[in-house]
Design an enzyme around this catalytic site. Sequence first.
Site, PDB file in Angstrom:
ATOM      1  N   HIS A 226     -37.650 -45.995 -86.358  1.00  0.00           N
ATOM      2  CA  HIS A 226     -38.721 -46.086 -85.360  1.00  0.00           C
ATOM      3  C   HIS A 226     -38.047 -46.120 -83.990  1.00  0.00           C
ATOM      4  CE1 HIS A 226     -42.139 -47.288 -82.990  1.00  0.00           C
ATOM      5  NE2 HIS A 226     -41.485 -48.353 -82.582  1.00  0.00           N
TER       6      HIS A 226
ATOM      7  N   ASP B 113     -46.164 -44.205 -85.364  1.00  0.00           N
ATOM      8  CA  ASP B 113     -45.605 -42.861 -85.161  1.00  0.00           C
ATOM      9  C   ASP B 113     -46.352 -41.844 -86.031  1.00  0.00           C
ATOM     10  OD1 ASP B 113     -43.347 -44.007 -83.602  1.00  0.00           O
ATOM     11  OD2 ASP B 113     -42.841 -44.876 -85.545  1.00  0.00           O
TER      12      ASP B 113
HETATM   13  P1  NAX Z   1     -45.292 -59.298 -76.214  1.00  0.00           P
HETATM   14  O1  NAX Z   1     -44.098 -59.543 -75.348  1.00  0.00           O
HETATM   15  O2  NAX Z   1     -46.645 -59.229 -75.596  1.00  0.00           O
HETATM   16  O3  NAX Z   1     -45.360 -60.396 -77.359  1.00  0.00           O
HETATM   17  C1  NAX Z   1     -44.251 -60.770 -78.106  1.00  0.00           C
HETATM   18  C2  NAX Z   1     -44.410 -62.224 -78.421  1.00  0.00           C
HETATM   19  O4  NAX Z   1     -43.361 -62.590 -79.299  1.00  0.00           O
HETATM   20  C3  NAX Z   1     -44.298 -63.125 -77.188  1.00  0.00           C
HETATM   21  O5  NAX Z   1     -45.461 -63.934 -77.077  1.00  0.00           O
HETATM   22  C4  NAX Z   1     -43.058 -63.973 -77.467  1.00  0.00           C
HETATM   23  O6  NAX Z   1     -43.168 -65.294 -77.000  1.00  0.00           O
HETATM   24  C5  NAX Z   1     -43.006 -63.908 -78.996  1.00  0.00           C
HETATM   25  N1  NAX Z   1     -41.692 -64.225 -79.552  1.00  0.00           N
HETATM   26  C6  NAX Z   1     -40.462 -63.967 -79.040  1.00  0.00           C
HETATM   27  N2  NAX Z   1     -39.514 -64.479 -79.836  1.00  0.00           N
HETATM   28  C7  NAX Z   1     -40.152 -65.047 -80.880  1.00  0.00           C
HETATM   29  C8  NAX Z   1     -39.710 -65.767 -82.020  1.00  0.00           C
HETATM   30  N3  NAX Z   1     -38.409 -66.005 -82.219  1.00  0.00           N
HETATM   31  N4  NAX Z   1     -40.644 -66.231 -82.871  1.00  0.00           N
HETATM   32  C9  NAX Z   1     -41.947 -66.026 -82.661  1.00  0.00           C
HETATM   33  N5  NAX Z   1     -42.428 -65.378 -81.580  1.00  0.00           N
HETATM   34  C10 NAX Z   1     -41.542 -64.887 -80.708  1.00  0.00           C
HETATM   35  O7  NAX Z   1     -44.938 -57.981 -77.031  1.00  0.00           O
HETATM   36  P2  NAX Z   1     -45.934 -57.045 -77.855  1.00  0.00           P
HETATM   37  O8  NAX Z   1     -46.432 -55.983 -76.974  1.00  0.00           O
HETATM   38  O9  NAX Z   1     -46.896 -57.864 -78.609  1.00  0.00           O
HETATM   39  O10 NAX Z   1     -44.880 -56.333 -78.842  1.00  0.00           O
HETATM   40  C11 NAX Z   1     -44.240 -57.057 -79.864  1.00  0.00           C
HETATM   41  C12 NAX Z   1     -43.130 -56.230 -80.472  1.00  0.00           C
HETATM   42  O11 NAX Z   1     -43.647 -55.063 -81.075  1.00  0.00           O
HETATM   43  C13 NAX Z   1     -42.078 -55.752 -79.463  1.00  0.00           C
HETATM   44  O12 NAX Z   1     -40.799 -55.916 -80.022  1.00  0.00           O
HETATM   45  C14 NAX Z   1     -42.401 -54.287 -79.339  1.00  0.00           C
HETATM   46  O13 NAX Z   1     -41.284 -53.530 -78.926  1.00  0.00           O
HETATM   47  C15 NAX Z   1     -42.815 -53.961 -80.746  1.00  0.00           C
HETATM   48  N6  NAX Z   1     -43.558 -52.717 -80.979  1.00  0.00           N
HETATM   49  C16 NAX Z   1     -43.366 -52.076 -82.133  1.00  0.00           C
HETATM   50  C17 NAX Z   1     -44.043 -50.924 -82.449  1.00  0.00           C
HETATM   51  C18 NAX Z   1     -43.822 -50.231 -83.748  1.00  0.00           C
HETATM   52  O14 NAX Z   1     -44.414 -49.173 -83.923  1.00  0.00           O
HETATM   53  N7  NAX Z   1     -43.019 -50.728 -84.668  1.00  0.00           N
HETATM   54  C19 NAX Z   1     -44.990 -50.309 -81.485  1.00  0.00           C
HETATM   55  C20 NAX Z   1     -45.477 -51.262 -80.442  1.00  0.00           C
HETATM   56  C21 NAX Z   1     -44.430 -52.198 -79.926  1.00  0.00           C
HETATM   57  O15 NAX Z   1     -43.617 -51.525 -79.011  1.00  0.00           O
END
Ligand code: NAX
Length: 327
Positions: free
Chosen positions: A187, A159
Amino acid sequence: MSDPVRVAVTGAAGQIAYSLLFPIASGQVFGPGRRVILQLLEITPVMSALEGTVMELHDCAFPLVDDIITTDKPEVAFRDVNWALLVGSKPRTKGQERKDLIRDNGPIFVGQGKALASVAAPDLRVLVVGNPCNTNCLIARANAQKVPSDRWFAMTRLDHNRAIAQLSQKTGVPAREIRNVIIWGNHSSTLYADVSHATVGGKPAREVVGDDAWIAGEFLKTVRQRGAQIIEARGKSSAASAAVAAMDHVRSFLEPAPKRQWTSAAVVSDGSYDIPEGLIASFPVRSTGKGWEIVQGLELDDAARAGIKSSIDELLEERETVSDLLG
Ligand code: NAX
């Protein structure tokens, strides 16, 4: 050569991790002289996809990589780690309420908090990226009481970078000459992006922009809704920019901040700016190299006060939603 830095990345087969692991392995985050051990956590059904990413990591023959560990067990992933980048969480499904997403993802951070407290290195630092990142961080911390409060971060650096990018595009001044924007609060779409203390090319941002209506309107709206705009355009959520923000965040806390400069990060509130103690809220923060501090004494105008209040109210509501997960 010093000991390798052990870095856990969760959600390691996901799209943010795909943009994050290679620069970490190449030395872009911890430095070109620092060896690194990657400890990658995924859920069991995704372990085979993770192996694909790991094959690619091996194929880069990165000289700094000592080892790559893959696991579906937090106690293995977090053993002796110096940094834990908690990216993994379940994505928000179409039409899902934020409250339901919070309930869905919260339990992940109970187990991960406990595992971090029991097996991580004494100098552990944690950056929560997985959403809702402030509240997930609150849950993990509550379940890892022995990890000191200054080690916990939730990521608002994306952000922060988005706010800089908007100012840069509006004024034509390169991002490198824009300093001291602040992201306050959560966020989420309630965050408050504050340019009152920002400078553009060394001059007050408001003066250079010369358009208060834009700052209060389009600028704030864009920073708040950028994630949704990217999903709309790309069909997927932001990944590379989130990975860069995570790297920026870590680097900002490895070195002392330049004089009179700060960044934004969600940290454990100490009550500064009347933000309730213990909440994980975004503040202006400066690294001292060894630790960090919340920048004190900044004046808040009425808009900032109101903006911060509504974001903090949302964080308090989120805390209420997960109260049973807070140990
Ligand atoms: P993806 O869905 O591509 O990847 C997430 C991965 O996490 C998947 O491979 C899934 O299998 C794994 N996962 C789920 N539960 C788990 C657990 N208990 N232990 C270990 N792994 C687990 O998502 P991606 O685009 O990589 O985003 C990841 C996270 O970042 C999401 O929650 C997303 O909303 C968040 N974000 C946060 C941002 C921020 O600024 N703080 C910005 C970008 C993003 O939106």
